[in-house]
Design an enzyme around this catalytic site. Structure first.
Site, PDB file in Angstrom:
ATOM      1  N   ASP A   1      38.892  49.376  49.096  1.00 33.18           N
ATOM      2  CA  ASP A   1      38.864  49.923  47.745  1.00 33.18           C
ATOM      3  C   ASP A   1      38.654  51.434  47.811  1.00 33.18           C
ATOM      4  OD1 ASP A   1      38.761  50.102  44.992  1.00 33.18           O
ATOM      5  OD2 ASP A   1      36.662  49.519  44.856  1.00 33.18           O
TER       6      ASP A   1
ATOM      7  N   CYS B   1      45.068  44.828  42.593  1.00 30.77           N
ATOM      8  CA  CYS B   1      43.820  45.027  43.312  1.00 30.77           C
ATOM      9  C   CYS B   1      42.747  44.436  42.399  1.00 30.77           C
ATOM     10  CB  CYS B   1      43.601  46.508  43.636  1.00 30.77           C
ATOM     11  SG  CYS B   1      43.909  47.643  42.279  1.00 30.77           S
TER      12      CYS B   1
END
Length: 167
Positions: free
Chosen positions: A69, A101
């Protein structure tokens, strides 16, 4: 948690759906959304938080290519992503490739931006193009990565009308 709605990004002959990750509880709604956009391939770039079997049962191929991330994608994922797009948009014109995501604001938009850049768009234009539909997309580290990214024009082929197309 309130998540932004999925957004479709269309450029030339490429169609993408940027979205957030579902949970097992929201998977049916998520799958219906994918089908509504004609998605045939879903790229998951975060850790799995749901069972992909029900999605694949609906004829949507799920690829797991997680990366950290907030970070830019590793070279192998970039290569795999661009090779996937080259194949998909050539073999299934008009198809839509979904990518998600966790929130759909960092990793997923970066991959779509890379596709736009590989098709000849300047990085600033790619960022603005995506941010028009996905406010808050990209962090400073990802923007720097996109600025420094040097395209190999892997998706830049011209058709008879001078449009970018995948061949």
């Amino acid at each position: 948690m309130n998540r932004p709605a999925p957004v479709e990004i269309s450029y030339e002959n490429m169609r993408f759906l940027i979205t957030h990750n579902p949970t097992n509880a929201t998977l049916n709604k998520f799958t219906e959304e994918l089908k509504k956009y004609g998605v045939t391939t879903l790229v998951r770039v975060c850790d799995a938080t749901y069972d992909k079997a029900p999605v694949e049962k609906e004829g949507i191929h799920v690829l797991d290519w997680p990366f950290d991330d907030g970070a830019p994608p590793p070279n192998q994922i970039v290569d795999d992503w661009l090779n996937l797009l080259k194949t998909k948009f050539r073999e299934e014109p008009g198809c839509c490739v979904a990518v998600h995501c966790v929130a759909g604001l960092g990793r997923a938009p970066v991959l779509v931006a890379l596709a736009l850049i590989e098709c000849g768009m300047k990085y600033e234009d790619a960022v603005q193009f995506i941010r028009q539909k996905r406010r808050g997309a990209f962090n400073s580290k990802q923007l720097l990565y996109l600025e420094k990214y040097r395209p190999k024009m892997r998706l830049r082929f011209r058709d008879t009308n001078g449009h970018c197309c995948v061949q």
